[in-house]
Design a protein around this motif. Structure first.
Motif, PDB file in Angstrom:
ATOM      1  N   MET A 114      76.732 -14.010  56.173  1.00  0.00           N
ATOM      2  CA  MET A 114      77.103 -15.353  55.725  1.00  0.00           C
ATOM      3  C   MET A 114      77.727 -15.348  54.336  1.00  0.00           C
ATOM      4  SD  MET A 114      73.820 -17.480  57.060  1.00  0.00           S
ATOM      5  CE  MET A 114      72.652 -16.427  56.245  1.00  0.00           C
ATOM      6  N   LYS A 115      77.469 -14.322  53.529  1.00  0.00           N
ATOM      7  CA  LYS A 115      78.002 -14.210  52.173  1.00  0.00           C
ATOM      8  C   LYS A 115      77.505 -15.299  51.233  1.00  0.00           C
ATOM      9  CE  LYS A 115      80.418 -10.547  52.946  1.00  0.00           C
ATOM     10  NZ  LYS A 115      79.768  -9.296  52.731  1.00  0.00           N
ATOM     11  N   ARG A 116      76.391 -15.913  51.562  1.00  0.00           N
ATOM     12  CA  ARG A 116      75.742 -16.874  50.676  1.00  0.00           C
ATOM     13  C   ARG A 116      74.287 -16.997  51.105  1.00  0.00           C
ATOM     14  NH1 ARG A 116      75.405 -21.986  53.206  1.00  0.00           N
ATOM     15  NH2 ARG A 116      76.627 -22.041  55.096  1.00  0.00           N
ATOM     16  N   MET A 117      73.497 -17.508  50.209  1.00  0.00           N
ATOM     17  CA  MET A 117      72.064 -17.621  50.494  1.00  0.00           C
ATOM     18  C   MET A 117      71.785 -18.987  51.086  1.00  0.00           C
ATOM     19  SD  MET A 117      69.288 -15.940  50.232  1.00  0.00           S
ATOM     20  CE  MET A 117      67.592 -15.877  49.765  1.00  0.00           C
ATOM     21  N   GLU A 118      71.452 -19.034  52.353  1.00  0.00           N
ATOM     22  CA  GLU A 118      71.138 -20.305  52.991  1.00  0.00           C
ATOM     23  C   GLU A 118      69.775 -20.790  52.532  1.00  0.00           C
ATOM     24  OE1 GLU A 118      71.850 -21.129  56.961  1.00  0.00           O
ATOM     25  OE2 GLU A 118      73.883 -20.347  56.910  1.00  0.00           O
ATOM     26  N   ARG A 119      69.628 -22.089  52.472  1.00  0.00           N
ATOM     27  CA  ARG A 119      68.399 -22.698  51.955  1.00  0.00           C
ATOM     28  C   ARG A 119      67.157 -22.244  52.691  1.00  0.00           C
ATOM     29  NH1 ARG A 119      71.464 -27.994  51.468  1.00  0.00           N
ATOM     30  NH2 ARG A 119      72.269 -27.843  49.356  1.00  0.00           N
ATOM     31  N   LYS A 120      67.221 -22.130  54.001  1.00  0.00           N
ATOM     32  CA  LYS A 120      66.040 -21.730  54.778  1.00  0.00           C
ATOM     33  C   LYS A 120      65.537 -20.372  54.315  1.00  0.00           C
ATOM     34  CE  LYS A 120      64.436 -20.284  59.319  1.00  0.00           C
ATOM     35  NZ  LYS A 120      63.305 -19.647  58.716  1.00  0.00           N
ATOM     36  N   TYR A 121      66.436 -19.411  54.156  1.00  0.00           N
ATOM     37  CA  TYR A 121      66.036 -18.072  53.742  1.00  0.00           C
ATOM     38  C   TYR A 121      65.572 -18.064  52.290  1.00  0.00           C
ATOM     39  CZ  TYR A 121      68.200 -16.955  58.127  1.00  0.00           C
ATOM     40  OH  TYR A 121      68.527 -16.928  59.455  1.00  0.00           O
ATOM     41  N   TYR A 122      66.188 -18.894  51.482  1.00  0.00           N
ATOM     42  CA  TYR A 122      65.785 -19.010  50.084  1.00  0.00           C
ATOM     43  C   TYR A 122      64.368 -19.577  49.985  1.00  0.00           C
ATOM     44  CZ  TYR A 122      65.808 -20.475  45.201  1.00  0.00           C
ATOM     45  OH  TYR A 122      65.491 -20.666  43.888  1.00  0.00           O
ATOM     46  N   VAL A 123      64.094 -20.614  50.754  1.00  0.00           N
ATOM     47  CA  VAL A 123      62.749 -21.212  50.764  1.00  0.00           C
ATOM     48  C   VAL A 123      61.733 -20.211  51.309  1.00  0.00           C
ATOM     49  CG1 VAL A 123      61.321 -23.040  51.785  1.00  0.00           C
ATOM     50  CG2 VAL A 123      63.556 -23.588  50.814  1.00  0.00           C
ATOM     51  N   ASP A 124      62.091 -19.469  52.356  1.00  0.00           N
ATOM     52  CA  ASP A 124      61.194 -18.432  52.875  1.00  0.00           C
ATOM     53  C   ASP A 124      60.900 -17.394  51.793  1.00  0.00           C
ATOM     54  OD1 ASP A 124      61.061 -19.634  55.369  1.00  0.00           O
ATOM     55  OD2 ASP A 124      62.512 -18.254  56.294  1.00  0.00           O
ATOM     56  N   PHE A 125      61.915 -17.016  51.033  1.00  0.00           N
ATOM     57  CA  PHE A 125      61.747 -16.066  49.939  1.00  0.00           C
ATOM     58  C   PHE A 125      60.770 -16.618  48.896  1.00  0.00           C
ATOM     59  CE2 PHE A 125      63.467 -15.489  45.574  1.00  0.00           C
ATOM     60  CZ  PHE A 125      62.986 -14.217  45.330  1.00  0.00           C
ATOM     61  N   ASP A 145      73.701 -20.592  40.881  1.00  0.00           N
ATOM     62  CA  ASP A 145      73.098 -20.599  39.550  1.00  0.00           C
ATOM     63  C   ASP A 145      71.731 -21.292  39.574  1.00  0.00           C
ATOM     64  OD1 ASP A 145      75.289 -19.264  38.546  1.00  0.00           O
ATOM     65  OD2 ASP A 145      76.222 -21.052  37.685  1.00  0.00           O
ATOM     66  N   THR A 146      71.647 -22.392  40.298  1.00  0.00           N
ATOM     67  CA  THR A 146      70.391 -23.137  40.389  1.00  0.00           C
ATOM     68  C   THR A 146      69.326 -22.320  41.098  1.00  0.00           C
ATOM     69  OG1 THR A 146      71.544 -25.242  40.367  1.00  0.00           O
ATOM     70  CG2 THR A 146      69.295 -25.257  41.240  1.00  0.00           C
ATOM     71  N   GLN A 147      69.670 -21.700  42.218  1.00  0.00           N
ATOM     72  CA  GLN A 147      68.705 -20.871  42.943  1.00  0.00           C
ATOM     73  C   GLN A 147      68.201 -19.723  42.064  1.00  0.00           C
ATOM     74  OE1 GLN A 147      71.207 -19.910  46.313  1.00  0.00           O
ATOM     75  NE2 GLN A 147      70.026 -21.253  47.670  1.00  0.00           N
TER      76      GLN A 147
END
Length: 134
Positions: free
Chosen positions: A16-27, A55-57
């Motif tokens: 995907m070349k970007r961090m999707e919110r679902k995976y970020y939240v799982d992290f 930047d926010t993530q």
């Protein structure tokens, strides 16, 4: 054995070349896990996707990691957390992150494998938020 909620995340993220919110939240959830192995693995994953964070993530993850490090009881997980911060720093992603909580890590918890990280962040630990309290 604890199973990470993101075993296949790196492969999906690179597609995907970007961090999707679902995976970020799982992290983020994995960073907060009561299981030391899950926390350590989550910290280790930062290097896999650091360039995909907004930047926010990155700022939220950095703030959380710094706060968690100050309360981490496992020396292995603490090293992984500190290393995750260096991964963020290496990509210029620690801008605006409050590293002052690292100063709350008890001296007795800082082992030889943690010292280099603590020295690297020393000026940002002591200089963070000086003059911002009201």
């Amino acid at each position: 054995m604890a199973q990470s909620s993101a075993n296949t995340v790196p492969a999906l993220i690179w597609k995907m070349k970007r961090m999707e919110r679902k995976y970020y939240v799982d992290f983020l959830r994995d960073l907060l896990s009561p299981d030391e192995a899950v926390r350590t693995e989550a910290s280790d994953r930062v290097q896999d996707f650091v360039n995909l964070l907004s930047d926010t993530q990155a700022r939220v993850a950095g703030d959380l990691i710094a706060m968690l490090a100050s309360h981490e009881e496992s020396r292995v997980a603490l090293e992984a957390l500190l290393h995750a911060l260096t991964d963020l720093d290496g990509c210029g992603m620690l801008e605006g992150v409050d590293l002052s909580p690292l100063g709350e890590i008890p001296e007795s918890a800082i082992q030889v494998e943690h010292r280099e990280y603590m020295e690297e962040f020393a000026s940002r630990i002591t200089g963070a938020n000086i003059g911002t309290a009201e």
